[in-house]
Design a protein around this motif. Sequence first.
Motif, PDB file in Angstrom:
ATOM      1  N   GLU A 243       0.817  -1.215   0.000  1.00  0.00           N
ATOM      2  CA  GLU A 243       0.000   0.000   0.000  1.00  0.00           C
ATOM      3  C   GLU A 243       0.853   1.269   0.000  1.00  0.00           C
ATOM      4  OE1 GLU A 243      -2.655  -0.403   3.313  1.00  0.00           O
ATOM      5  OE2 GLU A 243      -4.076  -1.614   2.150  1.00  0.00           O
ATOM      6  N   GLY A 244       1.917   1.236  -0.796  1.00  0.00           N
ATOM      7  CA  GLY A 244       2.722   2.432  -0.983  1.00  0.00           C
ATOM      8  C   GLY A 244       3.657   2.789   0.146  1.00  0.00           C
ATOM      9  N   GLN A 245       3.912   1.850   1.070  1.00  0.00           N
ATOM     10  CA  GLN A 245       4.867   2.145   2.135  1.00  0.00           C
ATOM     11  C   GLN A 245       5.564   0.872   2.572  1.00  0.00           C
ATOM     12  OE1 GLN A 245       2.941   3.721   5.663  1.00  0.00           O
ATOM     13  NE2 GLN A 245       1.101   2.522   5.299  1.00  0.00           N
ATOM     14  N   LEU A 246       6.683   1.068   3.273  1.00  0.00           N
ATOM     15  CA  LEU A 246       7.450  -0.050   3.800  1.00  0.00           C
ATOM     16  C   LEU A 246       6.922  -0.449   5.169  1.00  0.00           C
ATOM     17  CD1 LEU A 246      11.111   0.928   2.870  1.00  0.00           C
ATOM     18  CD2 LEU A 246       9.782  -0.960   1.934  1.00  0.00           C
ATOM     19  N   TRP A 247       6.808  -1.755   5.372  1.00  0.00           N
ATOM     20  CA  TRP A 247       6.352  -2.303   6.647  1.00  0.00           C
ATOM     21  C   TRP A 247       7.495  -3.119   7.251  1.00  0.00           C
ATOM     22  CZ3 TRP A 247       0.844  -2.665   8.142  1.00  0.00           C
ATOM     23  CH2 TRP A 247       0.010  -1.899   7.311  1.00  0.00           C
ATOM     24  N   ALA A 248       7.803  -2.873   8.503  1.00  0.00           N
ATOM     25  CA  ALA A 248       8.850  -3.623   9.197  1.00  0.00           C
ATOM     26  C   ALA A 248       8.218  -4.761   9.991  1.00  0.00           C
ATOM     27  CB  ALA A 248       9.622  -2.705  10.142  1.00  0.00           C
ATOM     28  N   ILE A 249       8.787  -5.952   9.875  1.00  0.00           N
ATOM     29  CA  ILE A 249       8.309  -7.098  10.640  1.00  0.00           C
ATOM     30  C   ILE A 249       9.497  -7.752  11.352  1.00  0.00           C
ATOM     31  CG2 ILE A 249       6.368  -7.507   9.079  1.00  0.00           C
ATOM     32  CD1 ILE A 249       7.950  -9.854   7.893  1.00  0.00           C
ATOM     33  N   ASP A 250       9.193  -8.741  12.201  1.00  0.00           N
ATOM     34  CA  ASP A 250      10.218  -9.495  12.933  1.00  0.00           C
ATOM     35  C   ASP A 250      11.097  -8.553  13.754  1.00  0.00           C
ATOM     36  OD1 ASP A 250      11.556 -11.645  13.876  1.00  0.00           O
ATOM     37  OD2 ASP A 250      12.587 -12.152  12.029  1.00  0.00           O
ATOM     38  N   LEU A 251      10.492  -7.981  14.800  1.00  0.00           N
ATOM     39  CA  LEU A 251      11.119  -6.887  15.550  1.00  0.00           C
ATOM     40  C   LEU A 251      11.834  -7.348  16.820  1.00  0.00           C
ATOM     41  CD1 LEU A 251       8.146  -4.355  15.289  1.00  0.00           C
ATOM     42  CD2 LEU A 251       9.976  -4.785  13.631  1.00  0.00           C
ATOM     43  N   ASP A 252      12.171  -8.648  16.886  1.00  0.00           N
ATOM     44  CA  ASP A 252      12.759  -9.206  18.112  1.00  0.00           C
ATOM     45  C   ASP A 252      14.007  -8.462  18.572  1.00  0.00           C
ATOM     46  OD1 ASP A 252      10.965 -10.976  17.025  1.00  0.00           O
ATOM     47  OD2 ASP A 252      12.102 -12.763  17.515  1.00  0.00           O
ATOM     48  N   ALA A 253      14.802  -7.962  17.635  1.00  0.00           N
ATOM     49  CA  ALA A 253      16.091  -7.345  17.984  1.00  0.00           C
ATOM     50  C   ALA A 253      16.086  -5.835  17.788  1.00  0.00           C
ATOM     51  CB  ALA A 253      17.208  -7.968  17.151  1.00  0.00           C
ATOM     52  N   MET A 254      14.918  -5.245  17.548  1.00  0.00           N
ATOM     53  CA  MET A 254      14.863  -3.800  17.313  1.00  0.00           C
ATOM     54  C   MET A 254      15.222  -3.042  18.593  1.00  0.00           C
ATOM     55  SD  MET A 254      11.867  -1.532  15.588  1.00  0.00           S
ATOM     56  CE  MET A 254      12.500  -1.899  13.940  1.00  0.00           C
ATOM     57  N   THR A 255      15.952  -1.938  18.425  1.00  0.00           N
ATOM     58  CA  THR A 255      16.400  -1.146  19.574  1.00  0.00           C
ATOM     59  C   THR A 255      16.378   0.335  19.228  1.00  0.00           C
ATOM     60  OG1 THR A 255      17.898  -2.928  20.251  1.00  0.00           O
ATOM     61  CG2 THR A 255      18.283  -0.759  21.213  1.00  0.00           C
ATOM     62  N   GLN A 256      15.897   1.142  20.175  1.00  0.00           N
ATOM     63  CA  GLN A 256      16.077   2.591  20.070  1.00  0.00           C
ATOM     64  C   GLN A 256      17.194   2.967  21.036  1.00  0.00           C
ATOM     65  OE1 GLN A 256      12.676   5.185  20.848  1.00  0.00           O
ATOM     66  NE2 GLN A 256      13.587   6.728  19.519  1.00  0.00           N
ATOM     67  N   HIS A 257      18.298   3.451  20.477  1.00  0.00           N
ATOM     68  CA  HIS A 257      19.516   3.657  21.258  1.00  0.00           C
ATOM     69  C   HIS A 257      19.510   5.017  21.952  1.00  0.00           C
ATOM     70  CE1 HIS A 257      21.375   0.129  19.293  1.00  0.00           C
ATOM     71  NE2 HIS A 257      20.679   0.523  18.250  1.00  0.00           N
ATOM     72  N   ARG A 258      20.036   5.032  23.158  1.00  0.00           N
ATOM     73  CA  ARG A 258      20.114   6.285  23.906  1.00  0.00           C
ATOM     74  C   ARG A 258      21.293   7.136  23.463  1.00  0.00           C
ATOM     75  NH1 ARG A 258      18.686   4.702  30.211  1.00  0.00           N
ATOM     76  NH2 ARG A 258      16.599   3.837  29.804  1.00  0.00           N
ATOM     77  N   SER A 259      22.400   6.494  23.127  1.00  0.00           N
ATOM     78  CA  SER A 259      23.598   7.262  22.779  1.00  0.00           C
ATOM     79  C   SER A 259      23.872   7.185  21.283  1.00  0.00           C
ATOM     80  CB  SER A 259      24.808   6.739  23.546  1.00  0.00           C
ATOM     81  OG  SER A 259      25.243   5.496  23.018  1.00  0.00           O
ATOM     82  N   ALA A 260      24.476   8.247  20.763  1.00  0.00           N
ATOM     83  CA  ALA A 260      24.822   8.291  19.342  1.00  0.00           C
ATOM     84  C   ALA A 260      25.868   7.242  18.996  1.00  0.00           C
ATOM     85  CB  ALA A 260      25.329   9.686  18.981  1.00  0.00           C
ATOM     86  N   SER A 261      26.801   6.998  19.902  1.00  0.00           N
ATOM     87  CA  SER A 261      27.868   6.034  19.608  1.00  0.00           C
ATOM     88  C   SER A 261      27.313   4.612  19.521  1.00  0.00           C
ATOM     89  CB  SER A 261      28.963   6.111  20.666  1.00  0.00           C
ATOM     90  OG  SER A 261      28.434   5.850  21.960  1.00  0.00           O
ATOM     91  N   ALA A 262      26.401   4.254  20.436  1.00  0.00           N
ATOM     92  CA  ALA A 262      25.793   2.916  20.381  1.00  0.00           C
ATOM     93  C   ALA A 262      24.971   2.760  19.101  1.00  0.00           C
ATOM     94  CB  ALA A 262      24.920   2.687  21.607  1.00  0.00           C
ATOM     95  N   PHE A 263      24.280   3.823  18.723  1.00  0.00           N
ATOM     96  CA  PHE A 263      23.502   3.743  17.484  1.00  0.00           C
ATOM     97  C   PHE A 263      24.417   3.544  16.277  1.00  0.00           C
ATOM     98  CE2 PHE A 263      22.211   6.129  13.704  1.00  0.00           C
ATOM     99  CZ  PHE A 263      21.175   5.307  13.282  1.00  0.00           C
ATOM    100  N   ARG A 264      25.504   4.300  16.206  1.00  0.00           N
ATOM    101  CA  ARG A 264      26.396   4.191  15.046  1.00  0.00           C
ATOM    102  C   ARG A 264      26.942   2.766  14.895  1.00  0.00           C
ATOM    103  NH1 ARG A 264      28.062   9.429  16.627  1.00  0.00           N
ATOM    104  NH2 ARG A 264      29.798   8.552  17.837  1.00  0.00           N
ATOM    105  N   ARG A 265      27.326   2.147  16.003  1.00  0.00           N
ATOM    106  CA  ARG A 265      27.830   0.771  15.940  1.00  0.00           C
ATOM    107  C   ARG A 265      26.753  -0.185  15.426  1.00  0.00           C
ATOM    108  NH1 ARG A 265      30.127   2.327  20.934  1.00  0.00           N
ATOM    109  NH2 ARG A 265      28.444   1.273  22.080  1.00  0.00           N
ATOM    110  N   ALA A 266      25.529  -0.037  15.953  1.00  0.00           N
ATOM    111  CA  ALA A 266      24.448  -0.931  15.529  1.00  0.00           C
ATOM    112  C   ALA A 266      24.015  -0.638  14.099  1.00  0.00           C
ATOM    113  CB  ALA A 266      23.266  -0.794  16.494  1.00  0.00           C
ATOM    114  N   TRP A 267      23.998   0.648  13.724  1.00  0.00           N
ATOM    115  CA  TRP A 267      23.594   0.997  12.354  1.00  0.00           C
ATOM    116  C   TRP A 267      24.624   0.496  11.349  1.00  0.00           C
ATOM    117  CZ3 TRP A 267      20.412   1.451   8.775  1.00  0.00           C
ATOM    118  CH2 TRP A 267      20.660   2.151   7.592  1.00  0.00           C
ATOM    119  N   ARG A 268      25.884   0.497  11.708  1.00  0.00           N
ATOM    120  CA  ARG A 268      26.908  -0.040  10.811  1.00  0.00           C
ATOM    121  C   ARG A 268      26.603  -1.509  10.489  1.00  0.00           C
ATOM    122  NH1 ARG A 268      30.931   0.930  13.855  1.00  0.00           N
ATOM    123  NH2 ARG A 268      31.303   3.030  13.053  1.00  0.00           N
ATOM    124  N   ARG A 269      26.203  -2.268  11.501  1.00  0.00           N
ATOM    125  CA  ARG A 269      25.857  -3.679  11.279  1.00  0.00           C
ATOM    126  C   ARG A 269      24.566  -3.813  10.475  1.00  0.00           C
ATOM    127  NH1 ARG A 269      27.572  -3.808  16.767  1.00  0.00           N
ATOM    128  NH2 ARG A 269      25.393  -3.728  17.474  1.00  0.00           N
TER     129      ARG A 269
END
Length: 453
Positions: free
Chosen positions: A401-427
């Motif tokens: 329906e014209g948008q992306l849907w995310a599924i299988d969210l077992d490992a999803m994380t909202q990071h508190r620090s920019a450094s932790a996010f950068r490491r996870a986003w790199r992966r």
Amino acid sequence: MSAAQFTFLERAGWPSPAPFVLALPGGGSLQYRNILRWLPGRRVSGEASWDGRPVFAKLFFGAAARRHAEREQQGLAALQSAGLPTPALLAVVDFPRGERLLLSEFMPAARSLEAALGDPAKLSPALALLGRLHAAGLVHDDLHLGNFLLAEEKMLLIDGDGVRPGSAEQQRDNLALLLSQLPVALDGWRAGLLSAYGELPGSGGLDDLVDAWRQRRRQRFLAKTLRDCTQFSVVRESGRFLAVLRSAGTSLLPLLAAPDQAIEQGRRLKSGATCTVAALAMDGGPLVVKRYNRKNWRHALSRAWRPSRAWHSWREAHRLAFYGIATPKPLALLEERWGPLRGRAFLVTEFCPGVSLADALLPERVPEPALAQSLEVFFAVLCRLRITHGDLKATNLLWHEGQLWAIDLDAMTQHRSASAFRRAWRRDRARFLRNWPAGSPLHDWLARILPPV
């Protein structure tokens, strides 16, 4: 309605009572047909028939009934004095014990602003109306999308209970509160919306206020998903923990009473040592049930002391929905419990019939424009929010329906620090790119448009 029936309303909890008939002082009656808002011990609101005439009815009861009703009336009077559009108040009915009934004009074709989020152009009239409210020296303490109604191309403001005089700083905070409720993907429209609003009141960084309101609202909302409230029903028993979307609770009772049997009767989507997934055909539409298994006693012991993956997925699905990011609606969470220990767990969601990116994206060419734009916006929003998926296989993103849907969210994380996010986003970024051959047109295009590490 007799005094005994008012007592019943005062003592009733959730769910809301069934539609009922209210006998009015002096004769006549009011029949509630559809209860839209229920505040236990305080108020019931909804569509009603007043001696055959359709109305919107707000019945205030309990110890503070008159005070809340008078505040509602004062707010509506302030809106009318300022020339701001709001449904007309048709009648006020007082009951001997202090209950008060307010009857307003009912607009059957009206839609809330929440239903118009798919068309950002519809938001400008709401911002213009808020600007007029503030220009009149007023604020709305309960400012949410449901309190803006679009009826016959006219924007209305409702719920006078929250209307009161406010300073310029309070008006600025009020504006930030409304903007914080729009999907993050619409932040790019903010300049145009503020143009419709008019001159900004107060001082200070509006963007920072919006972010602060988003954080506060997110924390409150995620806490609500795990406690008994208007939106969610939560049951804590010695053998289980159950959280279910209240609007879906009745239809899910048979499934939640025997989830293993439901999975066996469904269409198997995945069978693994750690999880089993099945699709079910239900009267309200297709559902997906995911059971998180225990491989052996060591695995069971390691998981027994911490929230289950179903718990985590339930929370993250609601987090995405809060931010306006598409994911199948989470309907129920069920954990088997033995005191503080947790066993198997189940997650029930709506079924999304979308096409996975493994099929929607071909290595030899870049995506078609609509999908290309959605990919850019989707990852830009996740990165702005410091959210990583944790398992970015192409099959975990669906095009629907014209948008992306995310599924299988077992490992999803909202990071508190920019450094932790950068490491996870790199992966995350590297895993997503590995879905397609290096050097292919699609891979090279994705490498250019994905936010850098």
